[in-house]
Scaffold this motif. Structure first.
Motif, PDB file in Angstrom:
ATOM      1  N   HIS A   1       0.820  -1.213   0.000  1.00 29.79           N
ATOM      2  CA  HIS A   1       0.000   0.000   0.000  1.00 29.79           C
ATOM      3  C   HIS A   1       0.856   1.265   0.000  1.00 29.79           C
ATOM      4  O   HIS A   1       0.417   2.307  -0.499  1.00 29.79           O
ATOM      5  CB  HIS A   1      -0.955  -0.017   1.186  1.00 29.79           C
ATOM      6  CG  HIS A   1      -2.150  -0.912   0.962  1.00 29.79           C
ATOM      7  ND1 HIS A   1      -3.176  -1.030   1.870  1.00 29.79           N
ATOM      8  CD2 HIS A   1      -2.481  -1.717  -0.085  1.00 29.79           C
ATOM      9  CE1 HIS A   1      -4.087  -1.880   1.397  1.00 29.79           C
ATOM     10  NE2 HIS A   1      -3.685  -2.305   0.222  1.00 29.79           N
ATOM     11  N   MET A   2       2.065   1.175   0.524  1.00 30.75           N
ATOM     12  CA  MET A   2       2.959   2.340   0.477  1.00 30.75           C
ATOM     13  C   MET A   2       3.333   2.685  -0.959  1.00 30.75           C
ATOM     14  O   MET A   2       3.662   3.834  -1.269  1.00 30.75           O
ATOM     15  CB  MET A   2       4.216   2.075   1.302  1.00 30.75           C
ATOM     16  CG  MET A   2       3.991   2.119   2.797  1.00 30.75           C
ATOM     17  SD  MET A   2       5.537   2.103   3.747  1.00 30.75           S
ATOM     18  CE  MET A   2       6.112   0.434   3.453  1.00 30.75           C
ATOM     19  N   ALA A   3       3.280   1.691  -1.861  1.00 28.98           N
ATOM     20  CA  ALA A   3       3.618   1.894  -3.272  1.00 28.98           C
ATOM     21  C   ALA A   3       2.371   1.982  -4.148  1.00 28.98           C
ATOM     22  O   ALA A   3       2.478   1.909  -5.378  1.00 28.98           O
ATOM     23  CB  ALA A   3       4.512   0.746  -3.748  1.00 28.98           C
ATOM     24  N   ASN A   4       1.190   2.124  -3.539  1.00 30.56           N
ATOM     25  CA  ASN A   4      -0.083   2.165  -4.269  1.00 30.56           C
ATOM     26  C   ASN A   4      -0.307   0.887  -5.077  1.00 30.56           C
ATOM     27  O   ASN A   4      -0.846   0.896  -6.180  1.00 30.56           O
ATOM     28  CB  ASN A   4      -0.166   3.386  -5.189  1.00 30.56           C
ATOM     29  CG  ASN A   4      -1.587   3.628  -5.701  1.00 30.56           C
ATOM     30  OD1 ASN A   4      -2.573   3.319  -5.026  1.00 30.56           O
ATOM     31  ND2 ASN A   4      -1.691   4.169  -6.911  1.00 30.56           N
ATOM     32  N   VAL A   5       0.138  -0.221  -4.523  1.00 26.68           N
ATOM     33  CA  VAL A   5      -0.054  -1.536  -5.129  1.00 26.68           C
ATOM     34  C   VAL A   5      -1.110  -2.277  -4.317  1.00 26.68           C
ATOM     35  O   VAL A   5      -1.045  -2.316  -3.088  1.00 26.68           O
ATOM     36  CB  VAL A   5       1.272  -2.329  -5.141  1.00 26.68           C
ATOM     37  CG1 VAL A   5       1.053  -3.779  -5.534  1.00 26.68           C
ATOM     38  CG2 VAL A   5       2.263  -1.662  -6.089  1.00 26.68           C
ATOM     39  N   SER A   6      -2.084  -2.849  -4.995  1.00 26.48           N
ATOM     40  CA  SER A   6      -3.166  -3.547  -4.305  1.00 26.48           C
ATOM     41  C   SER A   6      -2.767  -4.989  -3.991  1.00 26.48           C
ATOM     42  O   SER A   6      -1.850  -5.544  -4.600  1.00 26.48           O
ATOM     43  CB  SER A   6      -4.447  -3.507  -5.143  1.00 26.48           C
ATOM     44  OG  SER A   6      -4.194  -3.913  -6.467  1.00 26.48           O
ATOM     45  N   VAL A   7      -3.484  -5.575  -3.036  1.00 33.43           N
ATOM     46  CA  VAL A   7      -3.123  -6.912  -2.546  1.00 33.43           C
ATOM     47  C   VAL A   7      -4.324  -7.848  -2.594  1.00 33.43           C
ATOM     48  O   VAL A   7      -5.420  -7.513  -2.149  1.00 33.43           O
ATOM     49  CB  VAL A   7      -2.591  -6.852  -1.101  1.00 33.43           C
ATOM     50  CG1 VAL A   7      -2.234  -8.262  -0.600  1.00 33.43           C
ATOM     51  CG2 VAL A   7      -1.369  -5.944  -1.019  1.00 33.43           C
ATOM     52  N   GLU A   8      -4.078  -9.043  -3.139  1.00 39.30           N
ATOM     53  CA  GLU A   8      -5.050 -10.133  -3.150  1.00 39.30           C
ATOM     54  C   GLU A   8      -4.543 -11.245  -2.245  1.00 39.30           C
ATOM     55  O   GLU A   8      -3.335 -11.481  -2.158  1.00 39.30           O
ATOM     56  CB  GLU A   8      -5.204 -10.658  -4.582  1.00 39.30           C
ATOM     57  CG  GLU A   8      -6.099 -11.875  -4.726  1.00 39.30           C
ATOM     58  CD  GLU A   8      -6.088 -12.434  -6.143  1.00 39.30           C
ATOM     59  OE1 GLU A   8      -6.215 -13.675  -6.287  1.00 39.30           O
ATOM     60  OE2 GLU A   8      -5.939 -11.648  -7.103  1.00 39.30           O
ATOM     61  N   SER A   9      -5.457 -11.917  -1.569  1.00 39.93           N
ATOM     62  CA  SER A   9      -5.073 -13.062  -0.766  1.00 39.93           C
ATOM     63  C   SER A   9      -6.199 -14.085  -0.787  1.00 39.93           C
ATOM     64  O   SER A   9      -7.271 -13.842  -1.342  1.00 39.93           O
ATOM     65  CB  SER A   9      -4.738 -12.644   0.669  1.00 39.93           C
ATOM     66  OG  SER A   9      -4.083 -13.697   1.356  1.00 39.93           O
TER      67      SER A   9
END
Length: 288
Positions: free
Chosen positions: A123-131
């Protein structure tokens, strides 16, 4: 147009379609996919597993970024089934705009801990996360792995997991498996479980193992909340079956420009089938 997954799938969720996510293991697959989604005006997710990422390296990510830069079609570049924190960091540094951390085989507390760590970094790099919670099956013919039997996602646990980790998109286990199903293995999606999950959570839902499932089951999944569907085996089988055919018919061929054009066309046919099935055609206009 390059985006992250959170922003891409928000639109899909609001408009009841699913964005196709194609595993890209070569430049020929990349070009075949991008040519077709541009024609269809469909948003797309270009993804690769850790093994594919190791094989093609950062240069392939730069090629994906270039393709995204010259189109009005929304594009996400995604790490599929990230195996550990270090792989996720490498993917972010390479330019991916979305990552998956798959710790679904670990105990719940360990899954939460590593997923939360990935979320904080991404999130610090504006990248989203899936899990993922629960585990997808395997047909035994895919490099992406999986368990011998599906461990179905428990809807109430899904809600708690999302709250505990802060992930942006959630992969459900409702009966699919990686790879192409053998004749004696009949997949059946648990739409009832999907409905329960949809009622419990608000973030976009993801379906892994989308290759070779019945069209009517996939369509039902889209209508009931699935916003992203992963396709790997289907496009690769179409590509390499044609490749074998071309080489067998023309044993003297050695130039890529001789061998691959027909293979890319066969791959593109599958891309179109999936885009139409997922109801993603002509949806690029919704992002402007």
């Amino acid at each position: 147009m390059l985006m992250n997954m959170k922003d891409l799938l928000k639109v899909a969720q609001e408009n009841q379609f699913a964005v196709p996510a194609f595993n890209i293991g070569s430049d020929q697959l990349l070009k075949a996919v991008m040519k077709k989604v541009n024609e269809l005006k469909s948003p797309v997710i270009l993804e690769m597993s850790p093994d594919e990422f190791d094989f093609v390296g950062n240069a392939q990510i730069q090629a994906m970024i270039y393709e995204a830069s010259k189109t009005d079609v929304p594009v996400v570049i995604h790490l599929d089934h990230g195996d550990k924190y270090e792989t996720v960091v490498r993917a972010i540094q390479a330019g991916m705009t979305s990552v998956m951390i798959d710790a679904s085989k670990l105990p719940y507390e360990e899954n939460v801990a590593i997923t939360k760590k990935v979320v904080e970094t991404a999130h610090m790099a504006n990248v989203s996360v899936e899990s993922e919670l629960g585990t997808i099956g395997t047909t035994g013919n895919s490099i992406e792995g999986g368990t011998e039997g599906v461990i179905y996602t428990v809807p109430s646990e899904a809600k708690q997991f999302i709250e505990d980790t802060g992930i942006d998109t959630f992969a459900v286990a409702i009966g699919t498996a990686h790879g192409i199903y053998p004749k004696d293995m009949k997949p059946e999606l648990r739409i009832d479980i999907l409905n329960e999950i949809t009622n419990e959570v608000s973030i976009p839902l993801v379906l892994h193992g989308g290759s070779s499932n019945k069209d009517e089951e996939i369509a039902a999944a889209v209508k009931n909340g699935i916003c992203k569907i992963n396709i790997s085996s289907d496009i690769k089988i179409a590509f390499y079956n044609k490749c074998r055919e071309v080489l067998n018919a023309n044993p003297g061929y050695r130039e890529p420009l001789e061998i691959y054009p027909e293979c890319m066309e066969e791959c593109a046919k599958v891309v179109e089938e999936k885009c139409r099935l997922f109801n993603s055609c002509d949806k690029a206009k919704l992002y402007y």
